[in-house]
Design an enzyme around this catalytic site. Structure first.
Site, PDB file in Angstrom:
ATOM      1  N   THR A 287      52.013  39.209  38.840  1.00 13.68           N
ATOM      2  CA  THR A 287      50.867  40.012  39.247  1.00 13.68           C
ATOM      3  C   THR A 287      49.726  39.100  39.674  1.00 13.68           C
ATOM      4  O   THR A 287      49.667  37.933  39.296  1.00 13.68           O
ATOM      5  CB  THR A 287      50.349  40.901  38.108  1.00 13.68           C
ATOM      6  OG1 THR A 287      49.636  40.091  37.148  1.00 13.68           O
ATOM      7  CG2 THR A 287      51.470  41.640  37.411  1.00 13.68           C
ATOM      8  N   ASP A 288      48.820  39.638  40.447  1.00 11.87           N
ATOM      9  CA  ASP A 288      47.536  38.982  40.626  1.00 11.87           C
ATOM     10  C   ASP A 288      46.755  39.133  39.320  1.00 11.87           C
ATOM     11  O   ASP A 288      47.222  39.786  38.380  1.00 11.87           O
ATOM     12  CB  ASP A 288      46.790  39.607  41.812  1.00 11.87           C
ATOM     13  CG  ASP A 288      45.785  38.655  42.455  1.00 11.87           C
ATOM     14  OD1 ASP A 288      45.382  37.663  41.797  1.00 11.87           O
ATOM     15  OD2 ASP A 288      45.397  38.893  43.606  1.00 11.87           O
TER      16      ASP A 288
END
Length: 566
Positions: A287-288
């Site tokens: 994920t960011d």
């Protein structure tokens, strides 16, 4: 390829012995250790003792360190300390967008994505990747969270204005593939971002749910082409943005209404069906940053933390609170949100990347001698070449250049900074250096006060100055959704009011689209950065000692503003 990983295929290409290490390691892990591997931590300092204590407690699989402004030696000591305590080799990451400057204080900036695009030369992009890779390797970083492979469609976009390598898929691929060659030559794990693609809208996923509005066909011809190519090249990992792709989500889930649309980090139809299924992705998905509002706005955090793994991400980037997030992930496993199959698949991908770069064999070990490459003359020469090729004369409609000390000795210097904006990456701090460089070539420089109100005799300005140089060192990032120049006060004297009185040269040092706010300027330059090398070469080009070689894209005209072109 499909939902489950194949460790013998790209991007891992593991031997039977390597695969055995992955499987044996998973078998020997406690459930606490397995859950910990799903996290990439972000320490608040370079305190080795504190980091070692947290690794022992949370067992996380990856680490980002907070401050790229730290000395190379300090980062080297920190990563050495991590290796000493980690039971399972750790992925240690940096954000090197532009060269080595994202890794440590002495790391050399080479070129941003926008500068690479302007140069038109993939050797510039390769040089940025090479310097990033050599710098990271020297200080113990084995994973780089760049390049951005976003496509800049919208000139108002706040997040990838200078980070994107182009306005179409082919240009982005040309430069990012060259950049990645420089990274892989140094043995680092590779990563690109931000799937399913930023650059179409003007808002910032740090602050709000991002939305890529492209149709299925438009996405396939653009972002889809980029990701398919890089996946086929053997990319190790993809960072997923908190960005929705509603048209594709609705194609894959015809029953979806707008209420069902999620950011890609929480959308199994995008992660499992599209990315792993249709695109054939076999690598590691992360994920960011999970404290971004695009993630927080989707659902309760206690549900989102395990939910992103269940949806198809393999690692969560950053804790908000270690105890709370770790417990949420553990509870997600206990309740069946994360199945044993999904957990094992994620662990295989995480350990597979570690094995693919030899961490299980003790490879990627930095040495004292290796630190000498950081900030070396080799890197400085690469940066100088990049600046020469990238600096761009966007307009010179009154043919005011060259401006030289023998023809225009008295310079009014104006400097626009964004330190007050509170952004993650603040602009500013280069004023004294700019003045030094101007004076070094013979200009007489007077620094104008930014808080002056409009007024005073025009004749005084005409009498006292031969030209005005305005260096705009502002960058909106993670602090506002629509970025514009910030003037000191209403109708500030900083605004180029004097364009018909004397030559005014406006230099954009970060953002490429300042002409929206200063269309009246007749001489406009994009230099792309505020380093001394870039400033020095910009001055040389203003003086006519060196030609402008960069080429702007059409977005510099901010949607085709007629008043900006005259």
């Amino acid at each position: 390829m499909g939902e489950f990983v194949d460790l013998k295929a790209k991007p891992y290409n593991l031997s039977d012995e390597d695969v055995a290490w992955v499987e044996d390691t998973i078998t020997g892990m406690s459930i606490e250790e397995k859950i910990g591997q799903l996290f990439i931590s972000h320490n608040r300092n370079l305190d080795v003792d504190e980091a070692q204590e947290k690794i022992s407690k949370y067992h996380y699989g990856g680490q980002r360190y907070k401050d790229a402004g730290s000395a190379a030696r300090d980062v080297f000591d920190f990563t050495t300390g991590l290796r000493e305590v980690a039971k399972i080799p750790m992925l240690v990451a940096a954000n090197c967008d532009n060269g080595g400057d994202g890794a440590c204080e002495e790391g050399v900036y080479v070129a941003s994505g926008a500068a690479c695009e302007a140069s038109g030369d993939e050797n510039v992009s390769y040089g940025a990747g090479l310097v990033a890779g050599e710098t990271c390797r020297a200080i113990g970083v084995n994973w780089n969270f760049d390049p951005c492979v976003d496509i800049l469609y919208n000139w108002r976009n706040t997040i990838v204005n200078t980070r994107a390598y182009g306005t179409d898929a082919d240009t982005v691929l040309k430069h990012t593939r060259a950049y990645l060659r420089g990274i892989t030559e140094n043995g680092l794990a590779t990563c690109v971002k931000h799937f399913p693609g930023d650059g179409t809208e003007e808002r910032d996923q740090h602050l709000i749910l991002g939305v890529n509005e492209l149709s299925v066909e438009e996405w396939e011809e653009s972002f889809g082409k980029v990701y398919r190519t890089l996946i086929d090249d053997g990319l190790h990992s993809i960072m997923v943005g908190h960005i929705a792709l509603p048209e594709y989500s609705k194609k894959l889930r015809p029953e979806f209404t707008d209420d069902d649309i999620m950011p890609a980090t929480l959308a199994p139809e995008l992660l499992t069906d599209l990315l792993k299924g249709q695109l054939g992705w076999n690598g590691l998905t992360i994920t960011d940053a999970s404290h971004m509002i695009g993630f927080a706005a989707a659902m309760k955090r206690k549900d989102a933390v395990p939910g992103c793994i269940a949806a198809g991400c393999d690692m969560l980037l950053f804790f908000r609170d270690e105890d709370e997030d770790y417990e949420s992930m553990m509870e997600g496993y206990r309740s069946g949100v994360i199945t044993d199959e999904r957990l094992t698949d994620a662990l295989r991908r995480i350990l597979g990347v570690k094995a693919s770069i030899g961490l299980h064999r003790g490879e990627q070990q930095p040495t004292e001698e290796g630190l000498a490459v950081v900030g070396s003359q080799k890197h400085l020469d690469i940066a100088a070449d990049a600046a020469d090729k990238a600096i761009t004369l966007v307009k010179n409609t009154k043919d005011q250049l060259p401006i030289r000390p023998d023809t225009h000795p008295r310079i009014e210097l104006r400097y626009l900074s964004s330190n007050e904006a509170g952004a993650i990456y603040e602009g500013g701090g280069a004023l004294d250096m700019i003045k030094e460089e101007l004076e070094a070539v013979g200009f007489q420089v007077t620094v104008a006060r930014g808080d002056e109100r409009i007024g005073g005799k025009v004749s005084d300005y005409v009498r006292d100055f031969d030209a005005t140089f305005t260096f705009c060192d502002q960058r909106g990032y993670a602090s506002e959704n629509a970025y514009r120049i910030r003037w000191a006060n209403p109708m500030s004297a900083d605004i180029p009011w004097q364009v018909w009185e004397k030559p005014v040269v406006f230099i954009g040092m970060n953002w490429t689209t300042h002409l929206y706010d200063v269309p009246m300027v007749k001489t406009f330059i994009n230099s792309y950065k505020n380093t001394r090398e870039v400033v020095r070469q910009t001055i040389q080009k203003i003086m006519g000692e060196s030609e402008f070689k960069g080429t702007p894209n059409e977005l510099v005209w901010c949607g085709g503003l007629w008043e900006a072109k005259r």
